[in-house]
Each structure stands twice: as structure tokens, then as C-alpha cells.
Design a protein around this motif. Structure first.
Motif, PDB file in Angstrom:
ATOM      1  N   LEU A  38       0.828  -1.206   0.000  1.00 39.44           N
ATOM      2  CA  LEU A  38       0.000   0.000   0.000  1.00 39.44           C
ATOM      3  C   LEU A  38       0.864   1.258   0.000  1.00 39.44           C
ATOM      4  CD1 LEU A  38      -2.829   1.322   0.261  1.00 39.44           C
ATOM      5  CD2 LEU A  38      -2.491   1.207   2.730  1.00 39.44           C
ATOM      6  N   CYS A  39       1.888   1.295   0.840  1.00 33.89           N
ATOM      7  CA  CYS A  39       2.779   2.461   0.885  1.00 33.89           C
ATOM      8  C   CYS A  39       3.538   2.627  -0.430  1.00 33.89           C
ATOM      9  CB  CYS A  39       3.762   2.336   2.045  1.00 33.89           C
ATOM     10  SG  CYS A  39       2.991   2.585   3.649  1.00 33.89           S
ATOM     11  N   THR A  40       3.935   1.529  -1.061  1.00 36.80           N
ATOM     12  CA  THR A  40       4.613   1.603  -2.359  1.00 36.80           C
ATOM     13  C   THR A  40       3.676   2.166  -3.418  1.00 36.80           C
ATOM     14  OG1 THR A  40       5.996  -0.279  -1.755  1.00 36.80           O
ATOM     15  CG2 THR A  40       5.850   0.257  -4.100  1.00 36.80           C
ATOM     16  N   ALA A  41       2.421   1.752  -3.399  1.00 34.89           N
ATOM     17  CA  ALA A  41       1.439   2.277  -4.359  1.00 34.89           C
ATOM     18  C   ALA A  41       1.208   3.771  -4.129  1.00 34.89           C
ATOM     19  CB  ALA A  41       0.126   1.508  -4.235  1.00 34.89           C
ATOM     20  N   ILE A  42       1.139   4.184  -2.881  1.00 32.57           N
ATOM     21  CA  ILE A  42       0.957   5.610  -2.575  1.00 32.57           C
ATOM     22  C   ILE A  42       2.175   6.404  -3.034  1.00 32.57           C
ATOM     23  CG2 ILE A  42       0.786   7.275  -0.682  1.00 32.57           C
ATOM     24  CD1 ILE A  42      -0.952   5.197   0.780  1.00 32.57           C
ATOM     25  N   ALA A  43       3.379   5.888  -2.804  1.00 28.52           N
ATOM     26  CA  ALA A  43       4.602   6.586  -3.240  1.00 28.52           C
ATOM     27  C   ALA A  43       4.638   6.697  -4.758  1.00 28.52           C
ATOM     28  CB  ALA A  43       5.840   5.855  -2.721  1.00 28.52           C
ATOM     29  N   GLY A  44       4.302   5.625  -5.451  1.00 26.21           N
ATOM     30  CA  GLY A  44       4.272   5.659  -6.917  1.00 26.21           C
ATOM     31  C   GLY A  44       3.251   6.657  -7.434  1.00 26.21           C
ATOM     32  N   GLY A  45       2.076   6.665  -6.824  1.00 26.37           N
ATOM     33  CA  GLY A  45       1.042   7.617  -7.226  1.00 26.37           C
ATOM     34  C   GLY A  45       1.468   9.048  -6.972  1.00 26.37           C
ATOM     35  N   ARG A  46       2.121   9.275  -5.861  1.00 26.04           N
ATOM     36  CA  ARG A  46       2.579  10.631  -5.541  1.00 26.04           C
ATOM     37  C   ARG A  46       3.631  11.091  -6.545  1.00 26.04           C
ATOM     38  NH1 ARG A  46       4.336  12.007   0.484  1.00 26.04           N
ATOM     39  NH2 ARG A  46       2.155  11.451   0.793  1.00 26.04           N
ATOM     40  N   ILE A  47       4.515  10.198  -6.951  1.00 26.47           N
ATOM     41  CA  ILE A  47       5.558  10.555  -7.917  1.00 26.47           C
ATOM     42  C   ILE A  47       4.942  10.860  -9.281  1.00 26.47           C
ATOM     43  CG2 ILE A  47       7.511   9.618  -9.222  1.00 26.47           C
ATOM     44  CD1 ILE A  47       8.351   8.200  -6.595  1.00 26.47           C
ATOM     45  N   VAL A  48       4.003  10.033  -9.727  1.00 28.76           N
ATOM     46  CA  VAL A  48       3.383  10.240 -11.043  1.00 28.76           C
ATOM     47  C   VAL A  48       2.569  11.525 -11.071  1.00 28.76           C
ATOM     48  CG1 VAL A  48       1.666   9.320 -12.646  1.00 28.76           C
ATOM     49  CG2 VAL A  48       3.395   7.818 -11.687  1.00 28.76           C
ATOM     50  N   THR A  49       1.737  11.745 -10.064  1.00 26.61           N
ATOM     51  CA  THR A  49       0.915  12.959 -10.066  1.00 26.61           C
ATOM     52  C   THR A  49       1.771  14.208  -9.879  1.00 26.61           C
ATOM     53  OG1 THR A  49       0.421  12.722  -7.700  1.00 26.61           O
ATOM     54  CG2 THR A  49      -1.172  11.814  -9.248  1.00 26.61           C
ATOM     55  N   SER A  50       2.824  14.114  -9.084  1.00 27.95           N
ATOM     56  CA  SER A  50       3.711  15.267  -8.915  1.00 27.95           C
ATOM     57  C   SER A  50       4.417  15.604 -10.218  1.00 27.95           C
ATOM     58  CB  SER A  50       4.740  14.994  -7.825  1.00 27.95           C
ATOM     59  OG  SER A  50       4.104  14.843  -6.581  1.00 27.95           O
ATOM     60  N   GLY A  51       4.817  14.594 -10.960  1.00 26.03           N
ATOM     61  CA  GLY A  51       5.450  14.827 -12.257  1.00 26.03           C
ATOM     62  C   GLY A  51       4.516  15.553 -13.215  1.00 26.03           C
ATOM     63  N   ALA A  52       3.252  15.134 -13.234  1.00 20.76           N
ATOM     64  CA  ALA A  52       2.270  15.786 -14.106  1.00 20.76           C
ATOM     65  C   ALA A  52       2.023  17.231 -13.667  1.00 20.76           C
ATOM     66  CB  ALA A  52       0.964  15.001 -14.104  1.00 20.76           C
ATOM     67  N   LYS A  53       2.004  17.459 -12.371  1.00 21.52           N
ATOM     68  CA  LYS A  53       1.775  18.815 -11.863  1.00 21.52           C
ATOM     69  C   LYS A  53       2.964  19.730 -12.139  1.00 21.52           C
ATOM     70  CE  LYS A  53      -1.501  17.303  -8.379  1.00 21.52           C
ATOM     71  NZ  LYS A  53      -1.802  17.187  -6.951  1.00 21.52           N
ATOM     72  N   VAL A  54       4.175  19.200 -12.070  1.00 18.54           N
ATOM     73  CA  VAL A  54       5.360  19.988 -12.394  1.00 18.54           C
ATOM     74  C   VAL A  54       5.377  20.293 -13.895  1.00 18.54           C
ATOM     75  CG1 VAL A  54       7.897  19.963 -12.452  1.00 18.54           C
ATOM     76  CG2 VAL A  54       6.686  19.189 -10.414  1.00 18.54           C
ATOM     77  N   ASP A  55       4.944  19.348 -14.729  1.00 24.36           N
ATOM     78  CA  ASP A  55       4.818  19.598 -16.166  1.00 24.36           C
ATOM     79  C   ASP A  55       3.854  20.756 -16.436  1.00 24.36           C
ATOM     80  OD1 ASP A  55       6.535  17.515 -16.777  1.00 24.36           O
ATOM     81  OD2 ASP A  55       4.936  16.098 -17.290  1.00 24.36           O
ATOM     82  N   ALA A  56       2.710  20.735 -15.772  1.00 25.25           N
ATOM     83  CA  ALA A  56       1.710  21.796 -15.952  1.00 25.25           C
ATOM     84  C   ALA A  56       2.251  23.144 -15.473  1.00 25.25           C
ATOM     85  CB  ALA A  56       0.426  21.442 -15.204  1.00 25.25           C
ATOM     86  N   ALA A  57       2.999  23.138 -14.386  1.00 25.97           N
ATOM     87  CA  ALA A  57       3.578  24.389 -13.878  1.00 25.97           C
ATOM     88  C   ALA A  57       4.610  24.938 -14.853  1.00 25.97           C
ATOM     89  CB  ALA A  57       4.209  24.156 -12.502  1.00 25.97           C
ATOM     90  N   ALA A  58       5.416  24.066 -15.460  1.00 30.07           N
ATOM     91  CA  ALA A  58       6.401  24.520 -16.446  1.00 30.07           C
ATOM     92  C   ALA A  58       5.701  25.108 -17.669  1.00 30.07           C
ATOM     93  CB  ALA A  58       7.312  23.371 -16.850  1.00 30.07           C
ATOM     94  N   GLU A  59       4.612  24.484 -18.074  1.00 32.39           N
ATOM     95  CA  GLU A  59       3.847  25.008 -19.211  1.00 32.39           C
ATOM     96  C   GLU A  59       3.250  26.378 -18.894  1.00 32.39           C
ATOM     97  OE1 GLU A  59       0.026  23.703 -21.964  1.00 32.39           O
ATOM     98  OE2 GLU A  59       0.974  22.226 -20.656  1.00 32.39           O
ATOM     99  N   ASP A  60       2.666  26.516 -17.711  1.00 30.92           N
ATOM    100  CA  ASP A  60       2.099  27.807 -17.307  1.00 30.92           C
ATOM    101  C   ASP A  60       3.174  28.885 -17.233  1.00 30.92           C
ATOM    102  OD1 ASP A  60      -0.352  26.559 -17.112  1.00 30.92           O
ATOM    103  OD2 ASP A  60      -0.320  26.422 -14.918  1.00 30.92           O
TER     104      ASP A  60
END
Length: 155
Positions: A38-60
Motif C-alpha cells: 500500500l505504501c509503495t502504491a501511494i509513493a508511486g502515485g505521488r511521484i506520477v501525479t507530482s510529475g504531471a503537476k510539475v509539467d503543468a507548472a512549467a507550461e504555465d
């Protein structure tokens, strides 16, 4: 209460074939493994969503810099847009850095230039308490935005 086994072999065999306590042992073995999964899945999800959010911030940030008329204004607008985008998306970075290439603002009027923004965000993972997981992961994203060829520019 269970009767003690007698001397005949059938009672001993029945006593030894009982599974008393096996559910407790199985639970004690499986529960930590499930929690780690469960903790590994949460860490993976946090990394993937954070990557997408950083991409959006760079675009903005790149878009905000590309519509600016000056290099210093582009730096200020891009930094503000990146911080606002990361904050609006709910991402909490331990450290953030923004690098902006505004050389596209210096091209002559009528020519197409570009502005490139690179954002790095260090996402904390230490709160997951998962053994073997590093304390943080640095996410980096780069985005290039085109400067309008016919928009007036200063200096």
C-alpha cells in the motif's frame, strides 16, 4: 477445551492435524507485506501525479514568460506563474528552482523566438514510513513556448 490425546494413534493423529493458531501466524506474516504494498502504491502515485503537476507548472510559466515584453518581466512572470500553479494544484515541494531562457525575446520583430522554462521540485516521500524509500524525489520538467512574432518587445 480440547481433550488431551490418549495413547491410541488415532487421537494423536487428529490432535496433530489441527490448525490451531495458523490464521494468526498467516495474518502476522501477510499484514506487513500488504502495508508495504500500500505504501509503495501511494509513493508511486505521488511521484506520477507530482510529475504531471510539475509539467503543468512549467507550461504555465513558459506561457507567462512568452507573453512578456521584457526579459526581466519574463523572469518575474514565469517565477510567479510557476509558484501559483504548483500552489493551486496542491503540490508541496521541499525545494523549488525555476530556470528561464528568455533569449527568444531578443529576436527581431517579425521573427519567431521561443522562451524555455525548466522547473525542479523536490517532492518529500519520508512521511510514508516505507523502508528503503528515499526521503525525497526531485521532479524536473521543461517546456518551451513560442513568442508571438509580431508582438512589440523592449530591449
Amino acid at each position: 477445551m480440547t481433550a488431551l490425546p490418549s495413547a491410541d494413534g488415532n487421537t494423536w493423529r487428529a490432535y496433530l492435524q489441527q490448525d490451531r493458531g495458523s490464521e494468526t501466524i498467516a495474518t502476522a506474516i501477510v499484514t506487513p507485506l500488504l502495508l508495504m504494498l500500500l505504501c509503495t502504491a501511494i509513493a508511486g502515485g505521488r511521484i506520477v501525479t507530482s510529475g504531471a503537476k510539475v509539467d503543468a507548472a512549467a507550461e504555465d510559466a513558459a506561457r507567462a514568460a512568452s507573453i512578456s515584453r521584457t526579459s526581466s518581466g519574463a523572469h518575474a512572470e514565469a517565477s510567479e506563474a510557476a509558484a501559483r500553479s504548483l500552489n493551486d494544484q496542491g503540490i508541496r515541494c521541499a525545494t523549488t528552482s525555476t530556470s528561464i531562457d528568455t533569449s527568444g525575446l531578443a529576436v527581431p520583430l517579425g521573427e519567431v523566438g521561443t522562451v524555455t522554462v525548466t522547473i525542479s521540485c523536490t517532492v518529500p516521500l519520508s512521511d510514508l514510513l516505507l523502508p528503503g524509500v528515499p526521503g525525497s524525489k526531485t521532479m524536473t520538467s521543461q517546456f518551451t513556448s513560442v513568442v508571438d512574432a509580431y508582438r512589440s518587445r523592449e530591449g
